[in-house]
Design a protein around this motif. Sequence first.
Motif, PDB file in Angstrom:
ATOM      1  N   MET A   4      24.560  47.780  32.028  1.00  0.00           N
ATOM      2  CA  MET A   4      25.350  48.677  32.470  1.00  0.00           C
ATOM      3  C   MET A   4      26.208  48.040  33.713  1.00  0.00           C
ATOM      4  O   MET A   4      25.604  47.684  34.655  1.00  0.00           O
ATOM      5  N   SER A   5      27.630  48.272  33.664  1.00  0.00           N
ATOM      6  CA  SER A   5      28.435  47.725  34.668  1.00  0.00           C
ATOM      7  C   SER A   5      28.693  48.803  35.634  1.00  0.00           C
ATOM      8  O   SER A   5      29.318  49.776  35.304  1.00  0.00           O
ATOM      9  N   ILE A   6      28.443  48.594  36.968  1.00  0.00           N
ATOM     10  CA  ILE A   6      29.058  49.558  37.956  1.00  0.00           C
ATOM     11  C   ILE A   6      29.768  48.900  38.900  1.00  0.00           C
ATOM     12  O   ILE A   6      29.834  47.815  39.223  1.00  0.00           O
ATOM     13  N   HIS A   7      30.734  49.656  39.599  1.00  0.00           N
ATOM     14  CA  HIS A   7      31.648  49.163  40.511  1.00  0.00           C
ATOM     15  C   HIS A   7      30.884  48.734  41.593  1.00  0.00           C
ATOM     16  O   HIS A   7      29.766  49.460  42.287  1.00  0.00           O
ATOM     17  N   PRO A   8      31.040  47.316  42.317  1.00  0.00           N
ATOM     18  CA  PRO A   8      29.917  46.868  43.337  1.00  0.00           C
ATOM     19  C   PRO A   8      30.207  47.760  44.726  1.00  0.00           C
ATOM     20  O   PRO A   8      29.357  47.981  45.544  1.00  0.00           O
TER      21      PRO A   8
ATOM     22  N   ASP B 253      33.513  58.579  37.506  1.00  0.00           N
ATOM     23  CA  ASP B 253      32.984  57.449  37.118  1.00  0.00           C
ATOM     24  C   ASP B 253      31.307  57.545  37.095  1.00  0.00           C
ATOM     25  O   ASP B 253      30.635  57.069  36.202  1.00  0.00           O
TER      26      ASP B 253
ATOM     27  N   ARG C  14      26.183  56.478  36.194  1.00  0.00           N
ATOM     28  CA  ARG C  14      27.343  56.686  35.651  1.00  0.00           C
ATOM     29  C   ARG C  14      27.185  58.121  35.124  1.00  0.00           C
ATOM     30  O   ARG C  14      26.173  58.615  34.695  1.00  0.00           O
TER      31      ARG C  14
END
Length: 131
Positions: free
Chosen positions: A1-5, A97, A111
Motif C-alpha cells: 500500500m502506497s501512502i504519501h510520505p 485519501d 487510506r
Amino acid sequence: MSIHPAYLTIAFRTIQDVVEWPAEFVIISAYATTGETWSEERNLEADQRLQAELLRRGYSPIRITGYSPDTGHAEPSWAVEMPLEEAQGLGRDFLQDAIFAVRQDELLVSRCSHPRELIPVGRYRERIRKE
C-alpha cells in the motif's frame, strides 16, 4: 500500500484543552485531498458539511489541526470517537485519501479506499501540541 510520505511526519495542534483523549478515535478532514488545491471557500464549505454530518450522526467532534512540521502546511480536521470503518467511508465521501486513527496512544494512518491497511506512524501524545 502506497501512502504519501507527509502522513508519516504529521503533527497535531488543538486550541481546546483536552484533559484526557479517548482510548480510540479517528482524525478526519474535509479539506483538499492530498495532491489537490481547492479554494478557501471550497475548503471551508466542505469542513462545515463534515462537522454537520458528524453532529447529525450523534458524534461530538473536537477541532484539531494536522500540520507538517517541515513545511508548515496545516489542515483543520476533526477528532471524533467513531468506528474506523465508518470514518473511512465518511473520508471517502468527503474525497479524502486517508484518515488517522488513534488506538491506545498509537497513531495510525489508513487510506479511505481499499486496501484499508492501518500503517503505524508513532505515538499520538508525542505529536500533539496545544496552541
